[in-house]
Write a protein that holds these residues in place. Structure first.
Motif, PDB file in Angstrom:
ATOM      1  N   ARG A   1       0.874  -1.110   0.015  1.00  0.00           N
ATOM      2  CA  ARG A   1       0.111   0.007  -0.086  1.00  0.00           C
ATOM      3  C   ARG A   1       0.943   1.320  -0.028  1.00  0.00           C
ATOM      4  O   ARG A   1       2.003   1.124   0.754  1.00  0.00           O
ATOM      5  N   VAL A   2       0.650   2.308  -0.875  1.00  0.00           N
ATOM      6  CA  VAL A   2       1.203   3.434  -0.973  1.00  0.00           C
ATOM      7  C   VAL A   2       0.342   4.794  -0.617  1.00  0.00           C
ATOM      8  O   VAL A   2      -0.631   4.638  -1.052  1.00  0.00           O
ATOM      9  N   VAL A   3       0.802   5.667   0.233  1.00  0.00           N
ATOM     10  CA  VAL A   3       0.164   6.852   0.554  1.00  0.00           C
ATOM     11  C   VAL A   3       0.777   7.874   0.251  1.00  0.00           C
ATOM     12  O   VAL A   3       2.133   7.977   0.112  1.00  0.00           O
ATOM     13  N   VAL A   4       0.182   9.205   0.382  1.00  0.00           N
ATOM     14  CA  VAL A   4       0.989  10.493   0.179  1.00  0.00           C
ATOM     15  C   VAL A   4       1.242  10.954   1.386  1.00  0.00           C
ATOM     16  O   VAL A   4       0.428  11.204   2.157  1.00  0.00           O
ATOM     17  N   ARG A   5       2.336  11.451   1.764  1.00  0.00           N
ATOM     18  CA  ARG A   5       2.907  12.014   3.047  1.00  0.00           C
ATOM     19  C   ARG A   5       3.502  13.250   2.682  1.00  0.00           C
ATOM     20  O   ARG A   5       4.667  12.902   2.088  1.00  0.00           O
ATOM     21  N   ASP A   6       3.496  14.376   3.002  1.00  0.00           N
ATOM     22  CA  ASP A   6       4.467  15.467   2.781  1.00  0.00           C
ATOM     23  C   ASP A   6       4.867  15.634   1.184  1.00  0.00           C
ATOM     24  O   ASP A   6       5.857  15.876   0.885  1.00  0.00           O
ATOM     25  N   GLY A   7       3.758  15.358   0.484  1.00  0.00           N
ATOM     26  CA  GLY A   7       4.229  15.616  -0.959  1.00  0.00           C
ATOM     27  C   GLY A   7       4.877  14.608  -1.702  1.00  0.00           C
ATOM     28  O   GLY A   7       5.314  14.670  -2.929  1.00  0.00           O
ATOM     29  N   GLY A   8       5.022  13.308  -1.021  1.00  0.00           N
ATOM     30  CA  GLY A   8       5.906  12.123  -1.506  1.00  0.00           C
ATOM     31  C   GLY A   8       5.203  10.917  -1.268  1.00  0.00           C
ATOM     32  O   GLY A   8       4.407  10.770  -0.372  1.00  0.00           O
ATOM     33  N   LEU A   9       5.544   9.927  -2.109  1.00  0.00           N
ATOM     34  CA  LEU A   9       4.735   8.677  -1.966  1.00  0.00           C
ATOM     35  C   LEU A   9       5.475   7.824  -0.816  1.00  0.00           C
ATOM     36  O   LEU A   9       6.668   7.683  -0.782  1.00  0.00           O
ATOM     37  N   THR A  10       4.745   7.448  -0.069  1.00  0.00           N
ATOM     38  CA  THR A  10       5.486   6.520   1.052  1.00  0.00           C
ATOM     39  C   THR A  10       4.840   5.269   1.273  1.00  0.00           C
ATOM     40  O   THR A  10       3.656   4.947   1.008  1.00  0.00           O
ATOM     41  N   PRO A  11       5.643   4.139   1.335  1.00  0.00           N
ATOM     42  CA  PRO A  11       5.133   2.945   1.585  1.00  0.00           C
ATOM     43  C   PRO A  11       4.561   2.622   2.885  1.00  0.00           C
ATOM     44  O   PRO A  11       4.801   3.237   3.850  1.00  0.00           O
ATOM     45  N   ASP A  12       3.445   2.012   2.763  1.00  0.00           N
ATOM     46  CA  ASP A  12       2.674   1.581   4.022  1.00  0.00           C
ATOM     47  C   ASP A  12       2.474   0.007   4.075  1.00  0.00           C
ATOM     48  O   ASP A  12       1.426  -0.493   3.838  1.00  0.00           O
ATOM     49  N   PRO A  13       3.657  -0.661   4.498  1.00  0.00           N
ATOM     50  CA  PRO A  13       3.570  -2.112   4.495  1.00  0.00           C
ATOM     51  C   PRO A  13       2.585  -2.588   5.345  1.00  0.00           C
ATOM     52  O   PRO A  13       1.968  -3.718   5.371  1.00  0.00           O
ATOM     53  N   ARG A  14       2.235  -1.993   6.680  1.00  0.00           N
ATOM     54  CA  ARG A  14       1.539  -2.347   7.503  1.00  0.00           C
ATOM     55  C   ARG A  14       0.138  -1.951   7.208  1.00  0.00           C
ATOM     56  O   ARG A  14      -1.149  -2.469   7.964  1.00  0.00           O
ATOM     57  N   ARG A  15      -0.159  -1.469   6.317  1.00  0.00           N
ATOM     58  CA  ARG A  15      -1.415  -0.840   5.756  1.00  0.00           C
ATOM     59  C   ARG A  15      -2.366  -0.109   7.003  1.00  0.00           C
ATOM     60  O   ARG A  15      -3.337  -0.177   7.100  1.00  0.00           O
ATOM     61  N   ARG A  16      -1.469   0.861   7.721  1.00  0.00           N
ATOM     62  CA  ARG A  16      -2.448   1.714   8.887  1.00  0.00           C
ATOM     63  C   ARG A  16      -2.449   3.187   8.605  1.00  0.00           C
ATOM     64  O   ARG A  16      -2.857   3.556   9.643  1.00  0.00           O
ATOM     65  N   LEU A  17      -1.397   3.642   7.801  1.00  0.00           N
ATOM     66  CA  LEU A  17      -1.393   5.114   7.663  1.00  0.00           C
ATOM     67  C   LEU A  17      -2.569   5.638   7.169  1.00  0.00           C
ATOM     68  O   LEU A  17      -3.411   5.149   6.341  1.00  0.00           O
ATOM     69  N   PRO A  18      -3.010   6.853   7.645  1.00  0.00           N
ATOM     70  CA  PRO A  18      -4.349   7.232   7.167  1.00  0.00           C
ATOM     71  C   PRO A  18      -4.272   7.920   5.776  1.00  0.00           C
ATOM     72  O   PRO A  18      -3.387   8.189   5.171  1.00  0.00           O
ATOM     73  N   GLY A  19      -5.661   8.079   5.085  1.00  0.00           N
ATOM     74  CA  GLY A  19      -5.597   8.490   3.843  1.00  0.00           C
ATOM     75  C   GLY A  19      -5.785   7.445   2.580  1.00  0.00           C
ATOM     76  O   GLY A  19      -5.755   6.444   3.043  1.00  0.00           O
ATOM     77  N   ARG A  20      -5.902   8.221   1.342  1.00  0.00           N
ATOM     78  CA  ARG A  20      -6.315   7.291   0.390  1.00  0.00           C
ATOM     79  C   ARG A  20      -4.875   6.452   0.074  1.00  0.00           C
ATOM     80  O   ARG A  20      -3.858   7.255   0.098  1.00  0.00           O
ATOM     81  N   GLY A  21      -5.192   5.287  -0.291  1.00  0.00           N
ATOM     82  CA  GLY A  21      -3.985   4.500  -0.668  1.00  0.00           C
ATOM     83  C   GLY A  21      -3.939   3.744  -2.296  1.00  0.00           C
ATOM     84  O   GLY A  21      -5.382   3.864  -2.537  1.00  0.00           O
ATOM     85  N   ALA A  22      -2.859   3.411  -2.655  1.00  0.00           N
ATOM     86  CA  ALA A  22      -2.961   2.872  -3.937  1.00  0.00           C
ATOM     87  C   ALA A  22      -1.993   1.521  -3.727  1.00  0.00           C
ATOM     88  O   ALA A  22      -1.093   1.417  -2.760  1.00  0.00           O
ATOM     89  N   SER A  23      -2.377   0.591  -4.389  1.00  0.00           N
ATOM     90  CA  SER A  23      -1.678  -0.872  -4.144  1.00  0.00           C
ATOM     91  C   SER A  23      -0.770  -0.942  -5.289  1.00  0.00           C
ATOM     92  O   SER A  23      -1.042  -0.672  -6.522  1.00  0.00           O
TER      93      SER A  23
END
Length: 91
Positions: free
Chosen positions: A25-47
């Motif tokens: 899962r990938v989310v946007v944090r501070d204008g950059g793409l951030t990996p979210d391997p635990r799938r816990r970060l808030p916001g819209r995600g892309a796989s």
């Protein structure tokens, strides 16, 4: 009987469907793409499949801004580092 099926998502790179356990899962944090391997970060995600090929295809097709509903280009540095490290490649 409870339904214990695993959710299925589409990879933004190769456009193949896969169980969420195989995708990053990938989310946007501070204008950059951030990996979210635990799938816990808030916001819209892309796989995304955690492979260099799918990452390159997604960047080439400009899939991240579209999937994450962003108008501006996104910084891919942290995501590239994570994908290459998990694949065992050198950055």
């Amino acid at each position: 009987m409870a339904d214990t099926s695993i959710p299925v998502r589409t990879c933004v790179g190769c456009r193949r469907r896969a169980p969420v356990t195989e995708l990053l899962r990938v989310v946007v944090r501070d204008g950059g793409l951030t990996p979210d391997p635990r799938r816990r970060l808030p916001g819209r995600g892309a796989s995304l499949h955690p492979t260099a090929e799918c990452l390159q295809a997604a960047v080439r097709r400009r899939a991240f801004p579209r999937a994450l509903r962003r108008g501006a280009p996104l910084e891919t540095g942290p995501l590239e580092h994570h994908v290459h490290r998990s694949a065992g490649d050198q950055v």
